[in-house]
Enzyme design. Structure first.
Site, short mmCIF file in Angstrom:
data_model
loop_
_atom_site.label_atom_id
_atom_site.label_comp_id
_atom_site.label_asym_id
_atom_site.label_seq_id
_atom_site.Cartn_x
_atom_site.Cartn_y
_atom_site.Cartn_z
N HIS A 29 0.84 -1.21 0.00
CA HIS A 29 0.00 0.00 0.00
C HIS A 29 0.87 1.25 0.00
O HIS A 29 1.30 1.71 1.06
CB HIS A 29 -0.89 0.01 1.24
CG HIS A 29 -1.74 -1.21 1.40
ND1 HIS A 29 -1.25 -2.40 1.87
CD2 HIS A 29 -3.06 -1.40 1.15
CE1 HIS A 29 -2.24 -3.30 1.90
NE2 HIS A 29 -3.35 -2.72 1.47
N PRO A 117 -6.16 -5.17 11.47
CA PRO A 117 -7.61 -5.01 11.58
C PRO A 117 -7.92 -3.58 12.02
O PRO A 117 -7.63 -3.20 13.15
CB PRO A 117 -8.01 -6.03 12.67
CG PRO A 117 -6.81 -6.92 12.84
CD PRO A 117 -5.63 -6.08 12.48
N GLY A 156 -10.35 4.54 7.64
CA GLY A 156 -10.92 3.24 7.99
C GLY A 156 -11.09 3.10 9.50
O GLY A 156 -12.12 2.62 9.98
N HIS A 265 -4.09 3.06 -3.19
CA HIS A 265 -4.31 2.54 -1.83
C HIS A 265 -3.56 1.23 -1.62
O HIS A 265 -2.82 1.08 -0.66
CB HIS A 265 -5.80 2.34 -1.53
CG HIS A 265 -6.00 1.46 -0.33
ND1 HIS A 265 -6.05 1.94 0.95
CD2 HIS A 265 -6.09 0.09 -0.23
CE1 HIS A 265 -6.17 0.92 1.80
NE2 HIS A 265 -6.20 -0.20 1.11
N GLU A 412 -17.74 -4.17 24.65
CA GLU A 412 -16.87 -5.32 24.94
C GLU A 412 -15.59 -5.30 24.10
O GLU A 412 -14.51 -5.60 24.61
CB GLU A 412 -17.65 -6.62 24.70
CG GLU A 412 -18.84 -6.82 25.64
CD GLU A 412 -20.07 -5.97 25.29
OE1 GLU A 412 -20.11 -5.43 24.16
OE2 GLU A 412 -20.99 -5.86 26.12
N HIS A 474 -29.15 -14.83 25.23
CA HIS A 474 -28.12 -14.77 26.27
C HIS A 474 -27.47 -16.12 26.56
O HIS A 474 -26.63 -16.21 27.45
CB HIS A 474 -28.71 -14.20 27.56
CG HIS A 474 -28.85 -12.71 27.53
ND1 HIS A 474 -29.42 -12.05 26.49
CD2 HIS A 474 -28.47 -11.74 28.42
CE1 HIS A 474 -29.40 -10.75 26.73
NE2 HIS A 474 -28.82 -10.55 27.88
C1 LIG Z 1 -11.32 -4.42 10.15
C2 LIG Z 1 -10.78 -4.24 8.78
N1 LIG Z 1 -11.65 -4.24 7.75
C3 LIG Z 1 -11.17 -4.13 6.49
C4 LIG Z 1 -9.84 -4.01 6.24
C5 LIG Z 1 -9.31 -3.97 4.83
N2 LIG Z 1 -8.82 -2.61 4.53
C6 LIG Z 1 -7.53 -2.30 4.66
S1 LIG Z 1 -7.24 -0.69 4.36
C7 LIG Z 1 -8.86 -0.40 4.03
C8 LIG Z 1 -9.33 0.97 3.67
C9 LIG Z 1 -8.73 1.95 4.53
O1 LIG Z 1 -8.89 3.25 4.08
P1 LIG Z 1 -8.04 4.31 4.83
O2 LIG Z 1 -8.02 3.99 6.24
O3 LIG Z 1 -8.59 5.62 4.45
O4 LIG Z 1 -6.59 4.12 4.28
P2 LIG Z 1 -6.00 4.79 2.96
O5 LIG Z 1 -6.75 4.25 1.80
O6 LIG Z 1 -6.18 6.24 3.09
O7 LIG Z 1 -4.58 4.33 2.93
C10 LIG Z 1 -9.60 -1.55 4.16
C11 LIG Z 1 -11.06 -1.62 3.93
C12 LIG Z 1 -8.98 -4.03 7.36
N3 LIG Z 1 -7.68 -3.96 7.23
N4 LIG Z 1 -9.49 -4.11 8.61
#
Ligand SMILES: Cc1ncc(C[n+]2csc(CCOP(=O)(O)OP(=O)(O)O)c2C)c(N)n1
Ligand SMILES: [Mg+2]
Length: 671
Positions: A29, A117, A156, A265, A412, A474
């Site tokens: 990335h 994540p 994200g 990205h 949680e 539950h």
């Molecule tokens: C919980 C989770 N869901 C999905 C992803 C997959 N994922 C990695 S980066 C991304 C998009 C992130 O966008 P942003 O945070 O704006 O990063 P940028 O594109 O600006 O580098 C996704 C959906 C992940 N890493 N973690």
């Protein structure tokens, strides 16, 4: 003050390295890393306090990265400060390299947390900030008050629901040791942010009690000013929203701008676009893995500054330690990662108690004997019985971290991630409780704790359908099978990634807690009952619980059948055994608090407890798969195959076959 031109050159250096790493790996990335380079560079060249010679210095500032996909930015930055070599950067994403696709916690190398994540990483930072405040209050060591937790979050992470929990906690606890940078580049993986978010993020964080600064995140002077201002905020966490340009400086193969483009990205810039970009940033595409001379000088100068800063801080620490030798010795012990010394004889259990109450009895002793333990609950302390701990202390509050109980509110995943962050910080032992069924909200965090080998204690009560009056929502059924999968998954050190214990009665709960406290290199899950449980037969050797499965007292020699279970089902087996014995059946009862632990014992022990060829009957309030592996072809397992039902638990026991009579009936059928 560093020359802005040099700072910009250093940021471009990071951009070139990050883009080149991805280009060489043919995956990764580049875009986000290129946009965030200015912030990380200003932070590391002017603000982040750490000791290059002592990477795990307890009082260091910490940098928590939420978007792990921006790993090339972090690795490149760490190369500028000498923690990674240029050769290692070229090994991005390769087998055995220290530069995996998303960073994995490696504090010696300057990586404070595993991230990937989205959303969890910044919450770990909030947990670390809580730990720092706690340690300041509980040791008196002034260094912890001077520690800043810098957090980097992206679109994200802000979109992930956990960010609401993390922001709420930081706000309510007034974590003014947090400076979070939001890399707001308006672009994410598959869309522009505008397609999925139109919130006023600044207003949202202000409403949650944060001080918010809005800047151009690619402007070194503005970044510097914002960090200064953020550090000066008292009583609140600070957020710097930096508007940045995704893929800053990137060009397409025709020389036109490749900025603000989703395509950067998660893919290499590619061929001519890459070459044009490197040239545009002042690098040489044929020899991109270099650190510019002025950038080397910038960081050499910072290294000198750090020597003076660290010397002063360590002198303060030494003066405190000289005045407070006992506190200093305790602090050293806490950061050693060793299991705390606990006098387990102080734990008194009530006969026939619910194991959640038994856990409370242990927690009340731990609250007295383990001064660096923090116990949390997601608004269930009086039900999950973490109140056993709370009654001996008080909750952490803004401005007062003299307590040791973390009221997380109904959140949680946030709670679990905060506890992980505390463990990452070091010096504290975190535990957190809620109902077992809500472990579903925590699994992503358990997985990260397991991957990072962190000894967080997860306390899950209301372990089975016997919470029936609350209805099926539950009643955990499949949760035990899910969490026990983590016992089968090994961590990178070859150890079971999680220790999962479901004790059979009050006394065995004390043993389970002992094992949890002695487990210093993986998370532990304790699965506990809501209802009372009859004690195992007199003379039971509870110490043997440490083998994961053992023969319960009163078992017969040369058994015709072996009955096995964990938790309260063991006592149901004991009751069923009385009926079987009336028919002359010889019975062995095996309590299996942890299959994972049992499978880690020598084969001859396993064979001695559960010999092949002897009939076996397993009883579980979860899915039969919980015990099928141990019963094998020698018998059968009576478990739950459907969701639960709404009814008083004794009715459910009858209806679902968790009775002595049904044990008798099922066993007779296989004999
Ligand atoms: C919980 C989770 N869901 C999905 C992803 C997959 N994922 C990695 S980066 C991304 C998009 C992130 O966008 P942003 O945070 O704006 O990063 P940028 O594109 O600006 O580098 C996704 C959906 C992940 N890493 N973690
Ligand atoms: Mg983005």
């Amino acid at each position: 003050m560093n020359d802005i031109k040099v700072l910009n050159h250093a940021a471009d250096n990071i951009r070139i390295l990050a883009a080149s790493m991805v280009e060489k790996a043919k995956s990764g990335h580049p875009g986000g890393a290129m946009g965030g380079a200015d912030f990380i560079n200003v932070l590391y060249s002017e603000y982040l306090n750490y000791d290059p010679a002592d990477p795990c210095w307890v009082g260091r500032d910490r940098f928590f990265l939420d978007p792990g996909h921006m790993a090339p930015m972090l690795y490149s930055q760490l190369a500028l400060i000498g923690k990674f070599s240029l050769e290692e950067l070229q090994q991005l994403r390769q087998w055995g390299s220290p530069t995996p696709g998303h960073p994995e916690a490696d504090p010696k190398r300057g990586i404070e947390n595993t991230s990937g994540p989205l959303g969890q990483g910044h919450t770990f930072g909030i947990g670390a900030a809580i730990a720092a405040k706690f340690l300041a209050a509980h040791t008196g060591n002034p260094t912890f008050d001077k520690e800043t937790i810098y957090i980097y979050i992206s679109d994200g992470g802000v979109q992930e629901e956990i960010s609401q929990g993390a922001a709420r906690i930081a706000g309510i606890l007034g974590l003014d040791n947090v400076v979070m940078f939001y890399d707001s580049n308006d672009i994410q993986l598959s869309t522009e942010c505008a397609e999925v978010m139109n919130e006023d993020t600044a207003a949202k964080y202000r409403a949650l009690g944060w001080e918010v600064f809005e800047i151009n995140g690619n402007d070194a002077a503005q970044i510097r000013k914002a960090i200064e201002a953020a550090k000066a905020v008292k009583g609140k966490p600070a957020l710097i929203i930096g508007k940045t340009v995704m893929g800053k400086g990137a060009l397409k193969e025709d020389g036109s701008s490749y900025e603000r483009n989703c395509k950067t990205h998660g893919a290499p810039l590619g061929g001519d676009a890459y070459r044009k970009t490197v040239a545009n940033l002042g690098g040489d595409a044929d020899n991109p893995f270099v650190i510019f001379d002025d950038v080397k000088e910038l960081y050499a100068k910072r290294a000198e500054e750090l020597k003076a800063i660290v010397a002063e801080r360590k002198a303060e620490e030494a003066a405190w330690a000289a005045k407070n030798p006992e506190c200093a010795a305790a602090q050293a012990e806490w950061f050693s990662g060793k299991a705390p010394k606990v006098d387990w004889t102080k734990v008194t259990q009530k006969s026939g108690d619910a194991t959640r109450n038994a856990s409370a009895a242990v927690l009340s002793v731990l609250a007295e004997q383990v001064p660096n333990m923090i116990c949390a609950s997601a608004d269930l302390s009086n039900s999950d019985k973490t109140d056993g701990f709370l009654k001996k202390t008080h909750a952490l509050k803004a401005g007062d971290f003299s307590g040791a109980f973390f009221q997380a509110g109904v959140a949680e995943l946030t709670m679990a991630c905060c506890c992980i962050g505390m463990a990452l910080h070091g010096g504290v032992i975190p535990a957190c409780g809620t109902f077992f069924v809500f472990s579903d909200y925590m699994k992503p965090a358990v997985r990260m704790a397991a991957l990072m080998e962190l000894p967080v204690k997860f306390i899950w009560t209301h372990d089975a359908f016997r919470v029936g009056e609350d209805g099926p929502t539950h009643e955990p059924v499949e949760q035990e099978a899910q969490i026990r999968l983590m016992e089968k998954l090994k961590n990178h050190h070859g150890k079971n990634s999680t220790l999962v214990l479901r004790p059979a009665d009050a006394q065995e709960t004390t043993e389970a807690w002992r094992l949890a406290m002695e487990n210093t290199d993986s998370p532990t899950a304790l699965i506990l009952s809501r209802q009372n449980i009859a004690d195992l037969p007199a003379g039971n050797d509870y110490k043997q619980a440490e083998k994961g499965a053992y023969i319960v007292a009163g078992s017969d020699e040369n058994p015709d059948v072996i009955l096995l279970a964990s938790g309260s089902e063991v006592s149901t087996l004991v009751a069923g055994t009385e009926l079987l014995r009336k028919d002359g059946v010889k019975v062995r009862i095996v309590s299996v608090p942890s299959e994972g632990l049992f499978r880690s014992q020598p084969k001859d022990y396993q064979q001695a407890i559960l010999p092949c060829g002897v009939k076996k009957f397993g009883l579980t309030a979860g899915l039969p798969v919980n015990l099928e592996g141990l019963v094998g072809a020698d018998g059968c397992v009576w478990g739950l195959n459907s969701f639960g039902f709404s009814a008083p638990y004794k009715v459910l026991d009858e209806k679902l076959g968790f009775t002595a009579e049904n044990v008798y009936k099922q066993v007779k059928a296989i004999l």
